[in-house]
Design an enzyme around this catalytic site. Structure first.
Site, short mmCIF file in Angstrom:
data_model
loop_
_atom_site.label_atom_id
_atom_site.label_comp_id
_atom_site.label_asym_id
_atom_site.label_seq_id
_atom_site.Cartn_x
_atom_site.Cartn_y
_atom_site.Cartn_z
N SER A 2 -1.12 0.35 -2.13
CA SER A 2 -1.83 -0.04 -3.34
C SER A 2 -2.22 -1.50 -3.28
CB SER A 2 -0.93 0.20 -4.57
OG SER A 2 -1.46 -0.39 -5.74
N TYR A 61 7.27 -0.27 -8.85
CA TYR A 61 6.18 0.42 -8.16
C TYR A 61 5.56 -0.49 -7.10
CZ TYR A 61 1.50 2.49 -7.55
OH TYR A 61 0.34 3.02 -7.03
#
Length: 311
Positions: free
Chosen positions: A203, A216
């Site tokens: 990401s 995350y």
């Protein structure tokens, strides 16, 4: 396991004749969320008011993955679904792993079969090493082999402060996003031959951080390190390992984990001033899974709307 930038869909049709501009992927549509969807993770694409775009009408397959078998975790919706459909259009048979989003998973299967390819859907938690072994075994039994592994499943739980992250949340996020990637790759490796490829989903948060996605983001940074390390470990076996680091992509994970105000402005802070669609991201996976990227391993592609990131 949802695919955190868990994302998305509706097959926008089969191959079209002439290439037409994809206005649906570039227009700034309002991102609305239903009461049933909000706060229920993993999100379900079938419940989204604004459906993500899985594949463009004018995307032409050219046999880049002809004869290949691919396994995609988090393949029921969002980015995972888009990758599955693009792979199928390029000639691959596809197996997807999903947690419990049965309606979404069956839709993905139908889309893959609509491209004339074989498809299978396997429900379970990749955070369980026994399930990971069983899932890979099922792929070998049903589709005969495994050439491409896409580690895409993930989850996120926004919190305003580090102190709000409970031990249970921390363990759950790492178990899905990192442990699950290890388990599934360990299960797949004995079946991967020379020339096989592994593509991991990291990401943009691994590079720029995220103040409300601390756990995350940490897992996504770990995925970058895992990708680079595993690529060196497997280079002598001619198994390439790369990754994709999506930016703000419109997937079920967004309305299921963010409040309506943030959903409404989602993706507006990147240079292209819009959220990306799964259809914007999936071609990166096609490139990394195919021979087009034969001289690349340990690398990360950045379909992120124009954000310049280091590392």
């Amino acid at each position: 396991m949802s695919d955190p930038q868990k994302d998305q869909q509706q097959n926008q049709g089969q191959q079209s004749g002439g290439a037409q501009p994809n206005t649906a992927a570039t227009e700034n549509f309002p991102q609305k969320t239903s009461g049933e969807q909000q706060g229920q993770e993993p999100g379900h694409q079938s419940e989204m008011d604004q459906k993500p775009i899985t594949i463009r009408d004018d995307y032409r397959g050219s046999g880049k993955l002809a004869g290949k078998v691919a396994l995609i975790s988090g393949g029921d919706s969002g980015i995972g679904r888009a990758v599955a459909v693009h792979f199928a259009r390029e000639g691959a048979d596809v197996a997807i792993i999903y947690l419990d989003e049965h309606e979404d998973a069956q839709k993905t299967v139908k889309l893959v079969e609509g491209e004339g390819r074989r498809a299978t859907a396997i429900a379970g938690d990749i955070g369980d090493p026994q399930f990971a072994q069983q899932a890979v075994g099922q792929v070998i039994q049903q589709l005969g082999k495994l050439d491409v592994l896409v580690n895409n499943a993930a989850e996120q739980h926004p919190q305003p402060s580090l102190t709000d992250i409970t031990p249970e949340q921390l363990e759950r996020t790492f178990r899905t996003n990192i442990f699950g990637m290890f388990y599934l790759t360990q299960a797949a490796l004995p079946h991967l031959q020379r020339g096989a490829t592994i593509v991991n989903t990291t990401s943009v948060t691994a590079y720029k951080g995220s103040p409300q996605l601390l756990d995350y983001s940490a897992t996504k940074g770990a995925i970058v390190a895992f990708t680079r390390s595993l690529s060196q470990n497997l280079a002598e076996k001619d198994i390439r390992v790369n990754a994709v680091a999506p930016g703000p992509i419109w997937t079920p994970l967004i309305p299921s984990t963010m409040d309506p105000q943030k959903v409404a402005s989602f993706g507006q802070d990147v240079p292209l001033k819009r959220p990306g669609q799964p259809a914007d991201v999936a071609p990166s996976y096609v490139f990394l899974a195919s021979e087009d990227s034969s001289y690349m391993t340990g690398q990360v592609l950045h379909p992120n709307g124009g954000e310049v990131v280091g590392g």
